[in-house]
Every structure is written in C-alpha cells, then in structure tokens.
Design a protein around this motif. Structure first.
Motif, PDB file in Angstrom:
ATOM      1  N   LEU A   1      90.474  42.857  34.169  1.00  0.00           N
ATOM      2  CA  LEU A   1      89.657  41.648  34.255  1.00  0.00           C
ATOM      3  C   LEU A   1      88.273  41.962  34.800  1.00  0.00           C
ATOM      4  CD1 LEU A   1      89.475  38.550  34.033  1.00  0.00           C
ATOM      5  CD2 LEU A   1      90.357  38.422  36.379  1.00  0.00           C
ATOM      6  N   ARG A   2      88.223  42.836  35.780  1.00  0.00           N
ATOM      7  CA  ARG A   2      86.927  43.205  36.365  1.00  0.00           C
ATOM      8  C   ARG A   2      86.017  43.806  35.291  1.00  0.00           C
ATOM      9  NH1 ARG A   2      88.698  46.500  39.878  1.00  0.00           N
ATOM     10  NH2 ARG A   2      88.945  45.016  41.575  1.00  0.00           N
ATOM     11  N   ARG A   3      86.563  44.705  34.482  1.00  0.00           N
ATOM     12  CA  ARG A   3      85.752  45.336  33.431  1.00  0.00           C
ATOM     13  C   ARG A   3      85.252  44.298  32.427  1.00  0.00           C
ATOM     14  NH1 ARG A   3      87.814  49.652  28.735  1.00  0.00           N
ATOM     15  NH2 ARG A   3      85.886  49.534  27.507  1.00  0.00           N
ATOM     16  N   CYS A   4      86.135  43.411  31.986  1.00  0.00           N
ATOM     17  CA  CYS A   4      85.764  42.463  30.941  1.00  0.00           C
ATOM     18  C   CYS A   4      84.743  41.442  31.448  1.00  0.00           C
ATOM     19  CB  CYS A   4      87.004  41.760  30.414  1.00  0.00           C
ATOM     20  SG  CYS A   4      88.130  42.889  29.535  1.00  0.00           S
ATOM     21  N   LEU A   5      84.878  40.992  32.680  1.00  0.00           N
ATOM     22  CA  LEU A   5      83.885  40.075  33.238  1.00  0.00           C
ATOM     23  C   LEU A   5      82.536  40.759  33.414  1.00  0.00           C
ATOM     24  CD1 LEU A   5      86.037  38.189  35.898  1.00  0.00           C
ATOM     25  CD2 LEU A   5      84.963  37.182  33.873  1.00  0.00           C
ATOM     26  N   TYR A   6      82.563  42.028  33.833  1.00  0.00           N
ATOM     27  CA  TYR A   6      81.326  42.790  34.000  1.00  0.00           C
ATOM     28  C   TYR A   6      80.593  42.926  32.665  1.00  0.00           C
ATOM     29  CZ  TYR A   6      78.299  46.820  34.994  1.00  0.00           C
ATOM     30  OH  TYR A   6      77.228  47.664  35.117  1.00  0.00           O
ATOM     31  N   GLU A   7      81.324  43.348  31.649  1.00  0.00           N
ATOM     32  CA  GLU A   7      80.693  43.558  30.352  1.00  0.00           C
ATOM     33  C   GLU A   7      80.221  42.240  29.745  1.00  0.00           C
ATOM     34  OE1 GLU A   7      83.382  45.760  27.908  1.00  0.00           O
ATOM     35  OE2 GLU A   7      83.193  47.609  29.095  1.00  0.00           O
TER      36      GLU A   7
ATOM     37  N   ALA B   1      93.595  35.695  28.895  1.00  0.00           N
ATOM     38  CA  ALA B   1      92.854  35.790  30.154  1.00  0.00           C
ATOM     39  C   ALA B   1      92.784  34.454  30.878  1.00  0.00           C
ATOM     40  CB  ALA B   1      91.449  36.328  29.891  1.00  0.00           C
ATOM     41  N   PHE B   2      92.803  33.354  30.134  1.00  0.00           N
ATOM     42  CA  PHE B   2      92.735  32.046  30.784  1.00  0.00           C
ATOM     43  C   PHE B   2      94.032  31.749  31.539  1.00  0.00           C
ATOM     44  CE2 PHE B   2      89.690  31.675  27.269  1.00  0.00           C
ATOM     45  CZ  PHE B   2      88.551  31.358  28.005  1.00  0.00           C
ATOM     46  N   ALA B   3      95.170  32.189  30.998  1.00  0.00           N
ATOM     47  CA  ALA B   3      96.434  32.026  31.715  1.00  0.00           C
ATOM     48  C   ALA B   3      96.420  32.842  33.004  1.00  0.00           C
ATOM     49  CB  ALA B   3      97.600  32.451  30.827  1.00  0.00           C
TER      50      ALA B   3
ATOM     51  N   ARG C   1      81.100  28.569  30.202  1.00  0.00           N
ATOM     52  CA  ARG C   1      82.164  28.684  29.191  1.00  0.00           C
ATOM     53  C   ARG C   1      81.913  29.890  28.292  1.00  0.00           C
ATOM     54  NH1 ARG C   1      85.399  24.497  27.633  1.00  0.00           N
ATOM     55  NH2 ARG C   1      85.077  25.008  25.429  1.00  0.00           N
ATOM     56  N   GLY C   2      80.624  30.118  27.956  1.00  0.00           N
ATOM     57  CA  GLY C   2      80.322  31.253  27.090  1.00  0.00           C
ATOM     58  C   GLY C   2      80.730  32.571  27.717  1.00  0.00           C
ATOM     59  N   LEU C   3      80.454  32.732  29.021  1.00  0.00           N
ATOM     60  CA  LEU C   3      80.824  33.979  29.701  1.00  0.00           C
ATOM     61  C   LEU C   3      82.335  34.140  29.729  1.00  0.00           C
ATOM     62  CD1 LEU C   3      79.253  35.327  32.983  1.00  0.00           C
ATOM     63  CD2 LEU C   3      81.707  35.412  32.609  1.00  0.00           C
ATOM     64  N   LEU C   4      83.068  33.074  30.066  1.00  0.00           N
ATOM     65  CA  LEU C   4      84.524  33.169  30.167  1.00  0.00           C
ATOM     66  C   LEU C   4      85.153  33.457  28.805  1.00  0.00           C
ATOM     67  CD1 LEU C   4      85.279  30.276  32.688  1.00  0.00           C
ATOM     68  CD2 LEU C   4      85.211  32.737  33.135  1.00  0.00           C
ATOM     69  N   PHE C   5      84.682  32.804  27.765  1.00  0.00           N
ATOM     70  CA  PHE C   5      85.248  33.045  26.430  1.00  0.00           C
ATOM     71  C   PHE C   5      84.937  34.466  25.963  1.00  0.00           C
ATOM     72  CE2 PHE C   5      85.866  28.470  26.165  1.00  0.00           C
ATOM     73  CZ  PHE C   5      87.049  28.398  25.438  1.00  0.00           C
TER      74      PHE C   5
ATOM     75  N   TYR D   1      88.895  41.066  26.668  1.00  0.00           N
ATOM     76  CA  TYR D   1      90.202  41.422  27.243  1.00  0.00           C
ATOM     77  C   TYR D   1      91.226  41.607  26.120  1.00  0.00           C
ATOM     78  CZ  TYR D   1      93.275  41.587  31.386  1.00  0.00           C
ATOM     79  OH  TYR D   1      94.103  41.980  32.406  1.00  0.00           O
ATOM     80  N   ALA D   2      91.273  40.653  25.198  1.00  0.00           N
ATOM     81  CA  ALA D   2      92.229  40.739  24.092  1.00  0.00           C
ATOM     82  C   ALA D   2      91.942  41.948  23.203  1.00  0.00           C
ATOM     83  CB  ALA D   2      92.192  39.453  23.273  1.00  0.00           C
ATOM     84  N   GLU D   3      90.670  42.184  22.903  1.00  0.00           N
ATOM     85  CA  GLU D   3      90.319  43.306  22.025  1.00  0.00           C
ATOM     86  C   GLU D   3      90.638  44.657  22.672  1.00  0.00           C
ATOM     87  OE1 GLU D   3      86.231  42.777  21.079  1.00  0.00           O
ATOM     88  OE2 GLU D   3      86.585  41.137  19.644  1.00  0.00           O
TER      89      GLU D   3
END
Length: 296
Positions: free
Chosen positions: A152-158, A206-208, A232-236, A242-244
């Motif tokens: 999660l840390r990596r995906c939020l950073y990117e 990731a939302f779960a 919302r754009g950042l979270l999506f 994360y999924a990819e």
C-alpha cells in the motif's frame, strides 16, 4: 531521556479518538490483534515460571486478557489503554503508554499487543515498563514492523507522485527489527530478544483494505500528514496500481503485516551474566584449534 531526545511523530490525540470510534465495531476487524495475542501467549509458554500480577499495556478490547485467562499462574491482570472506550471494553483503566500510572517494582509480567508502534517516545515507554516490573520480571510485546503495508505504501507513493507531483506521508512509519534490540537494551532490559514473523492477508481490493484499517483504528496518524483527505483520483489510482502490481489469480490483493516480538527481563542478580572482556579461561587460538578451526 532528555527533551531533545524525544521525537514527536504521531498525533496521539488523533490515535485516541480513532480508537474510541472503533470500539463499537472493533470485533469485526480485530483478527490481527486476536492472532498476535495467541502468538504472544505461545511465547510465554516457553517461560517456565508463573506471573501472579500482570499488566496489559494498550489492551484494545482485551484480547490478551482473554487469551491469558487461567494460564501462566496469572492471578490478576490489569488492562489499560490510551482510549477510554477500549479501557471500558476490557474492564481496565485509561492510561497513556508514555505516562504509565504505576509504581516501580509492581508487576511480575508486562505484555503489550500491537500498541507500541503508535508511541512517540518508545525508548521512554519501554523504560517505564521495565521500571514497573519487579526484579526478574518479564516483558513480552508485539508491534508492527517496517515491512507492514509495504504494498500500500508503494502504490500510494506512486499514485501521489503521478497525480500531485509530490508526496506526503500516507502510511505511518514502523520500527525496523534491527533497531528493536537496541531499544530494549537502552531501556535497561536484561537478556533482550527480538524476532519477527510476517502475516499475509488478502482483500477484495485496496478499498476493502482501507476500510479494514479504519475499523482497526490503524489509519495514518502522522503529524506531518496532509490534513485534507486524499482525493478520489489519488485513491482510485492507488487502487488500480495495487491490483496491477500485486493481484493474485483470483483478483484478490495480498497485504503484508510484519510483526516484531520483543522480550526482556528486569535485571536481577540471579540472571545469567555475560563474561567480562578478557575473562575467558581458554585463549582464542586454543579454542579455535580445539574446534578444528584456524586463524587467518
């Protein structure tokens, strides 16, 4: 510890409020606390002595008390938590890990289950726990380690780099295992031991995961965080990454929780003591020779 040694990383008032909000539905999200409580109790089974009076620091809903009931000769367990709601749920008292309201030499055992990673003054908190132990008393605790939520840390950073062109702390920092032993020694514990294990849990997306973290009261509480909610754009975008990057064949995403286990004793003359340098009776060269070794 001097004032200049203290680092203020977390918003402790926010941690307390989030814990209080989590109380009503905490049982729906407490699997990690329940699992680690069992693992801590298993470690205590390896210690061949009873602990009549025990303290549970950062008790949440009382998982440690439930697991330890009737075990290890515990006649009384006092539970405390930063959040008054959790303290009431565990039939304990509200107390800050950084300012424990107990007299020195009071307890045979101090345990702490997944609470200390929210403490600003961790060396000071460990020192207080050592001081409230009786001589030859035992401390055993678990806290989240540095690999926790690494995906999660990596995906939020990117995602934030892509959306905003900069980054801010979106996941709270966690201690590294290499530092934990030094913290125990600094607090004055004898015979310190640190080990770790990793729990991997899967979620639908990731939302779960983010909903679970809120239910656990484990959402980001770093003082340096941005005070406005993520867009919302950042979270999506983070969820897509994360999924990819990590999704398993069934589409679920894995989540890493690294657990650090810390243990140590309040010093006592009966404990095993290391030899002083130069006090060995057999020269090093002779010892190596006897062991079929050689000096190079």
């Amino acid at each position: 510890m001097t004032t200049s040694d203290r680092m203020t990383v977390f918003d402790r008032a926010l941690v307390r409020r989030r814990r209080d909000r989590a109380v009503p539905n905490f049982s729906d999200h407490s699997f990690l606390f329940d699992e680690v409580a069992e693992r801590l109790a298993d470690r205590l089974e390896d210690v061949l002595r009873p602990f009549p009076l025990a303290l549970d620091v950062g008790c949440h809903d009382g998982a440690m008390g439930r697991v330890l009931a009737g075990r290890k000769g515990i006649e009384r367990l006092i539970a405390c938590d930063l959040a008054p709601g959790f303290a009431r749920a565990a039939r304990g008292l509200a107390a800050d890990e950084e300012f424990l309201p107990f007299a020195p030499n009071s307890f045979d055992l101090v345990v702490s289950n997944l609470s200390l990673h929210w403490v600003n003054d961790l060396p000071g908190a460990l020192l207080q726990m050592r001081q409230i132990l009786k001589p030859d008393g035992f401390f055993c605790g678990a806290m989240l380690g540095g690999d926790t939520l690494i995906e999660l840390r990596r995906c939020l950073y990117e995602a934030e780099m892509a959306v905003s062109g900069g980054v801010s702390p979106r996941v709270s920092p966690f201690a590294e295992i290499k530092d934990a032993g030094g913290l125990l020694q600094r607090a004055g514990f004898a015979l310190p031991v640190v080990d770790s294990d990793t729990l991997t849990v899967t979620y639908a997306d990731a939302f779960a995961l983010m909903r679970e973290l809120r239910g656990m009261a484990e959402s980001n509480a770093v003082l340096a965080r941005r005070k406005i909610p993520a867009t919302r754009g950042l979270l999506f975008d983070a969820a897509r990454r994360y999924a990819e990057l990590y999704a398993e064949p069934d589409g679920r995403i894995p989540v890493t929780f690294q657990i650090l286990y810390l243990a140590g004793w309040s010093p006592h003359d009966s404990q095993q003591q290391p030899l002083k340098p130069g006090s060995g009776e057999i020269p090093l060269g002779q010892a190596l020779k006897n062991g079929n070794g050689s000096l190079s």
